[in-house]
Design a protein around this motif. Structure first.
Motif, mmCIF file in Angstrom:
data_model
loop_
_atom_site.group_PDB
_atom_site.id
_atom_site.type_symbol
_atom_site.label_atom_id
_atom_site.label_comp_id
_atom_site.label_asym_id
_atom_site.label_seq_id
_atom_site.Cartn_x
_atom_site.Cartn_y
_atom_site.Cartn_z
ATOM 1 N N UNK A 281 0.814 -1.211 0.000
ATOM 2 C CA UNK A 281 0.000 0.000 0.000
ATOM 3 C C UNK A 281 0.849 1.263 0.000
ATOM 4 N N UNK A 282 2.158 1.083 0.236
ATOM 5 C CA UNK A 282 3.065 2.229 0.227
ATOM 6 C C UNK A 282 3.572 2.540 -1.179
ATOM 7 N N UNK A 283 3.081 1.824 -2.183
ATOM 8 C CA UNK A 283 3.473 2.088 -3.566
ATOM 9 C C UNK A 283 2.916 3.439 -4.001
ATOM 10 N N UNK A 284 3.810 4.333 -4.430
ATOM 11 C CA UNK A 284 3.437 5.683 -4.818
ATOM 12 C C UNK A 284 3.648 5.852 -6.324
ATOM 13 N N UNK A 285 2.774 6.653 -6.957
ATOM 14 C CA UNK A 285 2.948 6.898 -8.382
ATOM 15 C C UNK A 285 2.568 8.335 -8.715
ATOM 16 N N UNK A 286 3.058 8.794 -9.853
ATOM 17 C CA UNK A 286 2.679 10.095 -10.370
ATOM 18 C C UNK A 286 2.878 10.082 -11.879
ATOM 19 N N UNK A 287 2.070 10.856 -12.577
ATOM 20 C CA UNK A 287 2.063 10.835 -14.039
ATOM 21 C C UNK A 287 2.304 12.235 -14.585
ATOM 22 N N UNK A 288 3.007 12.297 -15.708
ATOM 23 C CA UNK A 288 3.184 13.545 -16.419
ATOM 24 C C UNK A 288 3.193 13.243 -17.913
ATOM 25 N N UNK A 289 2.780 14.203 -18.716
ATOM 26 C CA UNK A 289 2.801 13.946 -20.155
ATOM 27 C C UNK A 289 2.919 15.238 -20.948
ATOM 28 N N UNK A 290 3.533 15.093 -22.109
ATOM 29 C CA UNK A 290 3.498 16.093 -23.155
ATOM 30 C C UNK A 290 2.849 15.421 -24.354
ATOM 31 N N UNK A 291 2.762 16.117 -25.468
ATOM 32 C CA UNK A 291 2.180 15.501 -26.659
ATOM 33 C C UNK A 291 3.067 14.398 -27.221
ATOM 34 N N UNK A 292 4.360 14.393 -26.842
ATOM 35 C CA UNK A 292 5.302 13.434 -27.417
ATOM 36 C C UNK A 292 5.862 12.434 -26.420
ATOM 37 N N UNK A 293 5.538 12.563 -25.132
ATOM 38 C CA UNK A 293 6.045 11.637 -24.128
ATOM 39 C C UNK A 293 5.090 11.581 -22.948
ATOM 40 N N UNK A 294 4.799 10.364 -22.500
ATOM 41 C CA UNK A 294 3.990 10.135 -21.307
ATOM 42 C C UNK A 294 4.851 9.356 -20.322
ATOM 43 N N UNK A 295 4.873 9.777 -19.061
ATOM 44 C CA UNK A 295 5.748 9.145 -18.069
ATOM 45 C C UNK A 295 4.982 8.850 -16.795
ATOM 46 N N UNK A 296 5.309 7.713 -16.189
ATOM 47 C CA UNK A 296 4.758 7.321 -14.894
ATOM 48 C C UNK A 296 5.918 7.062 -13.948
ATOM 49 N N UNK A 297 5.958 7.796 -12.842
ATOM 50 C CA UNK A 297 7.007 7.624 -11.844
ATOM 51 C C UNK A 297 6.527 6.763 -10.699
ATOM 52 N N UNK A 298 7.414 5.919 -10.175
ATOM 53 C CA UNK A 298 7.083 4.971 -9.105
ATOM 54 C C UNK A 298 8.105 5.092 -7.985
ATOM 55 N N UNK A 299 7.614 5.084 -6.746
ATOM 56 C CA UNK A 299 8.479 4.996 -5.566
ATOM 57 C C UNK A 299 7.757 4.165 -4.515
ATOM 58 N N UNK A 300 8.496 3.789 -3.483
ATOM 59 C CA UNK A 300 7.904 3.047 -2.366
ATOM 60 C C UNK A 300 8.098 3.873 -1.099
ATOM 61 N N UNK A 301 7.025 4.021 -0.342
ATOM 62 C CA UNK A 301 7.002 4.757 0.932
ATOM 63 C C UNK A 301 7.025 6.269 0.749
ATOM 64 N N UNK A 302 7.944 6.777 -0.059
ATOM 65 C CA UNK A 302 8.116 8.224 -0.185
ATOM 66 C C UNK A 302 7.187 8.803 -1.247
ATOM 67 N N UNK A 303 6.470 9.885 -0.933
ATOM 68 C CA UNK A 303 5.658 10.549 -1.953
ATOM 69 C C UNK A 303 6.531 10.970 -3.126
#
Length: 312
Positions: free
Chosen positions: A122-144
């Motif tokens: 449950x400590x799996x953290x994610x965040x998403x960002x995108x431009x028209x040419x790249x979509x990215x998903x960031x992952x960490x554990x425990x830390x926001x």
């Protein structure tokens, strides 16, 4: 990479419905993982149709309501990237279709773990960002975590200095004014913007809850913004609230990298204040380019990821 030969597409789509998505080991402490999709590399409509089946009914409705094929495709790939990436970190025991999400009171999405998700982090953290040419998903554990990606060649709608005066703190404006040449100003503006976006997203409050003018991005070694430090790497990036602002804190860790020579990527992660100033404060970063269920390519050791600052 695409379009694929028709017989290869058929074989891969047969496997698409099976639980064959490769798993990924959880990030270690002080490590972030970044999974990226380039929308232009996926041109096969049948694969996009299969991707649509991964989304929830609400997500499908939202995607289909978007006007324009390009924007609709990016929205679809963004949701698919989140769901498939999260599934990898459960050893694919949670189907990408099964994830449910909630938002904090400021609107930041989070995984809503179910009672039957026993044994998953449950400590799996994610965040998403995108431009028209790249979509990215960031992952960490425990830390926001907060991430932002921006095109290096992005052209702001207004002049860099006018935008800086409107959105940036006085020390950042002073730094940009000290640079010679509009190209240098533009590049450094994009880097700063990317770092600031990552910070407010890590806070989980968004721009309205953490206005850009209320904090300054600095390099710890010089206490001021120096372009050379940004280019040579190895310096920890820090954030300083401009004034006493109850939502802004300094216990965050930053990293900045260049991906595939075309984009800047900024990562911001929570940090234990007791570790401030130690050598291992530098973040570790692993980056993959993916077309979910089709191809994964690790970019970290290929020269496609250039560490700019804050990375070990």
């Amino acid at each position: 990479m695409l379009p694929l030969p028709s017989n290869l597409v058929a074989r891969r789509l047969v496997a698409f419905a099976l639980p064959s998505l490769p798993s990924a080991p959880l990030p270690s402490p002080r490590e972030a993982h970044l999974w990226c999709v380039k929308p232009d590399e996926l041109k096969d409509a049948s694969i996009l149709q299969e991707y649509m089946k991964i989304l929830s009914p609400c997500e499908k409705e939202n995607v289909l309501s978007i006007k324009g094929e390009v924007l609709q495709k990016c929205a679809l790939l963004s949701r698919v990237l989140v769901r498939t990436t999260l599934s990898r970190y459960t050893d694919c025991r949670i189907n990408p279709r099964s994830f449910k999400f909630k938002k904090n009171r400021f609107g930041k999405p989070e995984v809503e773990w179910q009672q039957n998700d026993v044994g998953f982090p449950p400590s799996l953290q994610f965040n998403v960002s995108h431009t028209s040419s790249l979509i990215a998903c960031g992952i960490s554990v425990n830390d926001p975590i907060g991430i932002d990606v921006e095109e290096k060649q992005r052209r702001p709608n207004a002049s860099v200095l006018s935008l800086a005066n409107r959105y940036f703190s006085p020390p950042e404006v002073q730094y940009l004014n000290s640079l010679e040449g509009s190209d240098n100003q533009k590049i450094e503006f994009i880097k700063l913007w990317t770092l600031k976006e990552a910070y407010v997203k890590a806070l989980g409050r968004g721009f309205s809850g953490a206005p850009f003018r209320k904090f300054t991005i600095r390099f710890e070694t010089r206490r001021d913004l120096v372009s050379q430090k940004l280019k040579t790497g190895g310096f920890r990036i820090v954030v300083e609230p401009v004034s006493d602002h109850e939502t802004l804190t300094a216990n965050w860790q930053f990293a900045l990298a260049e991906i595939t020579e075309s984009h800047f990527a900024a990562i911001c992660m929570g940090m234990d204040e007791n570790d401030t100033g130690k050598e291992h404060d530098l973040l570790k970063l692993k980056v993959w380019k993916t077309l979910p269920y089709i191809e994964d390519e690790c970019l970290s050791d290929s020269g496609a990821v250039i560490k700019i600052s804050g990375l070990s």
